[in-house]
Design an enzyme around this catalytic site. Structure first.
Site, PDB file in Angstrom:
ATOM      1  N   ASP A  40       2.363 -14.288  51.915  1.00  0.00           N
ATOM      2  CA  ASP A  40       3.514 -13.750  52.649  1.00  0.00           C
ATOM      3  C   ASP A  40       3.234 -13.655  54.150  1.00  0.00           C
ATOM      4  O   ASP A  40       4.158 -13.595  54.957  1.00  0.00           O
ATOM      5  CB  ASP A  40       3.875 -12.362  52.123  1.00  0.00           C
ATOM      6  CG  ASP A  40       4.354 -12.400  50.689  1.00  0.00           C
ATOM      7  OD1 ASP A  40       5.108 -13.325  50.343  1.00  0.00           O
ATOM      8  OD2 ASP A  40       3.963 -11.519  49.902  1.00  0.00           O
ATOM      9  N   LYS A  55      14.646 -10.052  42.561  1.00  0.00           N
ATOM     10  CA  LYS A  55      14.230 -11.354  43.083  1.00  0.00           C
ATOM     11  C   LYS A  55      15.147 -12.463  42.559  1.00  0.00           C
ATOM     12  O   LYS A  55      15.499 -13.395  43.296  1.00  0.00           O
ATOM     13  CB  LYS A  55      12.779 -11.624  42.669  1.00  0.00           C
ATOM     14  CG  LYS A  55      12.146 -12.858  43.277  1.00  0.00           C
ATOM     15  CD  LYS A  55      10.662 -12.916  42.911  1.00  0.00           C
ATOM     16  CE  LYS A  55       9.978 -14.122  43.529  1.00  0.00           C
ATOM     17  NZ  LYS A  55       8.525 -14.153  43.189  1.00  0.00           N
ATOM     18  N   PHE A  88       8.749 -17.114  39.589  1.00  0.00           N
ATOM     19  CA  PHE A  88       7.824 -16.270  38.832  1.00  0.00           C
ATOM     20  C   PHE A  88       7.627 -14.966  39.600  1.00  0.00           C
ATOM     21  O   PHE A  88       7.620 -14.955  40.831  1.00  0.00           O
ATOM     22  CB  PHE A  88       6.476 -16.970  38.642  1.00  0.00           C
ATOM     23  CG  PHE A  88       6.404 -17.821  37.408  1.00  0.00           C
ATOM     24  CD1 PHE A  88       5.570 -17.474  36.358  1.00  0.00           C
ATOM     25  CD2 PHE A  88       7.183 -18.962  37.287  1.00  0.00           C
ATOM     26  CE1 PHE A  88       5.506 -18.246  35.222  1.00  0.00           C
ATOM     27  CE2 PHE A  88       7.138 -19.747  36.153  1.00  0.00           C
ATOM     28  CZ  PHE A  88       6.292 -19.384  35.114  1.00  0.00           C
ATOM     29  N   LYS A 103     -16.106 -20.116  64.796  1.00  0.00           N
ATOM     30  CA  LYS A 103     -16.419 -18.993  63.911  1.00  0.00           C
ATOM     31  C   LYS A 103     -16.492 -17.692  64.707  1.00  0.00           C
ATOM     32  O   LYS A 103     -17.160 -17.609  65.740  1.00  0.00           O
ATOM     33  CB  LYS A 103     -17.754 -19.247  63.214  1.00  0.00           C
ATOM     34  CG  LYS A 103     -18.167 -18.115  62.287  1.00  0.00           C
ATOM     35  CD  LYS A 103     -19.541 -18.367  61.671  1.00  0.00           C
ATOM     36  CE  LYS A 103     -19.981 -17.153  60.864  1.00  0.00           C
ATOM     37  NZ  LYS A 103     -21.332 -17.333  60.285  1.00  0.00           N
ATOM     38  N   LYS A 152      17.270 -14.468  45.569  1.00  0.00           N
ATOM     39  CA  LYS A 152      16.819 -15.816  45.909  1.00  0.00           C
ATOM     40  C   LYS A 152      17.622 -16.903  45.198  1.00  0.00           C
ATOM     41  O   LYS A 152      17.221 -18.060  45.182  1.00  0.00           O
ATOM     42  CB  LYS A 152      15.325 -15.930  45.636  1.00  0.00           C
ATOM     43  CG  LYS A 152      14.559 -14.870  46.428  1.00  0.00           C
ATOM     44  CD  LYS A 152      13.078 -15.059  46.482  1.00  0.00           C
ATOM     45  CE  LYS A 152      12.443 -13.951  47.331  1.00  0.00           C
ATOM     46  NZ  LYS A 152      10.991 -14.085  47.479  1.00  0.00           N
ATOM     47  N   CYS A 203       0.814  -1.216   0.000  1.00  0.00           N
ATOM     48  CA  CYS A 203       0.000   0.000   0.000  1.00  0.00           C
ATOM     49  C   CYS A 203       0.849   1.268   0.000  1.00  0.00           C
ATOM     50  O   CYS A 203       0.319   2.381  -0.094  1.00  0.00           O
ATOM     51  CB  CYS A 203      -0.931   0.001   1.209  1.00  0.00           C
ATOM     52  SG  CYS A 203      -0.049  -0.172   2.780  1.00  0.00           S
TER      53      CYS A 203
END
Length: 406
Positions: A281, A339, A325, A291, A343, A157
């Protein structure tokens, strides 16, 4: 090579039809059996006789033209194919497929298809960027279709931009890679542990707090790892998904403490650990035996930190490949790399959970893989199963490198 693989090439009407001729020729040269379906518009650009000569098969052009009275053409073509490639795929045919329209031989056949379907768009750059086209592509991703992204360059085009049909030789390479992976088992003999889903932290016998994780990414990884030959243990929080077939072991858990106990019990014997689970966490410091009843005024719930399972695994790591992840909402690369280092991971897969097609519960994902050596790989939107195969191929390559060094 593509020896004796059945490839059904579906050609829709755009100027890039001429490239489909070259694609047919190259697929045949690679050893594939190729049959071609052409839309009426495609026939205006190139004669079916051209594709017949190149493929050495009669070309399908009309749903009602039954070439063999003993079969129904569109069902027979769909059943015959090991792989279906729509190239070029116009905005029109993408829209039809996204909405389940079956008004010609091409679209009717694809509704009956069980083989993988690859769509290779080709159109004007502004058409490709139109919200309706993007929406239709997103729908097809969620339906399990794969896309061969168009390249950038000079368009018929007159515009310069993204919209060129991928080069035929590159499409053939993708097909060869697809069938090579289908017959190979790069994770054969590997013990793979995958965690998935959320955890539930009990407040009382009725209430708990959790997160939005559905487990879809972890379950897709487990399914893909089995297909790639691994012995897979899936440790899962509470989800509403069916167990993938072929697992060596399935361990259901509820809380972060349960997850930690399960992971540590199988960690030493593992070769690869992939932590997709969204582990809490914090957990309530006190779990009430009964309850809790409504009371006037507010309520304070005291929490305590849970053990950082991924960090603990990183500290205990010997020869395992450890994959994390990172589901983030901002500064994705910064937090992912932080991270990764903190880690002791080998690689980390990060995504922006606010992005369309990448959030919790979606069937698709858009991820970036960050590696220990500093490089990264960005993946476009694709189904979570396809994302899983890409991640696992990277892990398999890393495992091979590690084995060669040791």
């Amino acid at each position: 090579m593509l020896n004796n693989r059945n490839v059904l090439l579906c050609v829709s009407g755009g100027i890039a039809v001429y490239k489909a001729c070259a694609l047919t020729s190259k697929l045949v040269q690679a050893g594939a059996n190729v049959k071609v379906i052409m839309t009426e518009s495609a026939c205006r650009f190139v004669s079916p006789l051209t594709f017949q000569a190149l493929s050495r098969h009669e070309v399908y052009t009309d749903t009602f033209k039954e070439q063999n009275p003993s079969v129904i053409s569109h069902i027979d073509a769909a059943d015959w194919a090991d792989l279906i490639i729509v190239a070029p795929a116009t905005a029109n045919v993408i829209g039809k497929l996204a909405n389940g329209i079956a008004d010609d031989m091409l679209t009717t056949t694809l509704l009956a298809a069980t083989a993988p379907v690859w769509i290779a768009p080709a159109m004007n750059v502004h058409m490709y960027d139109h919200p309706a086209v993007k929406r239709n592509i997103s729908v097809l991703y969620q339906d399990g279709y794969c896309f061969i992204e168009p390249s950038e360059g000079y368009l018929a085009c007159g515009y310069v931009g993204k919209g060129r049909l991928e080069e035929p030789e590159n499409i053939v390479k993708l097909a060869e890679k697809h069938f090579a992976e289908e017959t190979s088992a790069p994770l054969e003999g590997k013990h793979v542990v995958i965690t998935a889903g959320p955890t539930r932290e009990a407040i009382d016998p009725v209430r708990f707090f959790t997160n939005k994780s559905t487990g879809k990414m972890g379950y897709a990884l487990a399914e893909a790892a089995v297909q790639l030959g691994a012995r897979v243990i899936l440790i899962s929080g509470p989800v509403s998904l069916d167990q993938p077939k072929g697992l060596a072991e399935f361990i259901p858990v509820q809380s972060a403490a349960d997850m930690r106990e399960a992971v540590l019990s199988v960690y030493d014997a593992s070769d690869i650990v992939i932590k997709t689970a969204a582990v809490a966490d914090f957990t309530p410091k006190t779990v009430f035996d009964h309850k809790m009843k409504k009371q006037d005024g507010g309520m304070t719930l005291e929490l305590k930190r849970t053990v950082d399972i991924l960090k603990e695994l990183g500290e205990k790591k010997k020869e395992q490949i450890l994959v994390g992840f990172a589901a983030e909402t901002q500064d994705i690369e910064h937090y992912a790399r932080k991270k990764l280092a903190a880690k002791n991971l080998d690689l980390i897969v990060a995504n922006d959970v606010k992005a369309n097609g990448a959030g919790f519960g979606a069937d698709t994902n858009i991820v970036t893989i960050f590696f220990k050596d500093g490089h990264k790989r960005e993946l476009p939107i694709m189904s979570k199963l396809d994302v899983s195969f890409e991640i696992l191929q990277e892990i398999a390559a890393l495992s091979k490198q590690t084995g060669e060094r040791s």
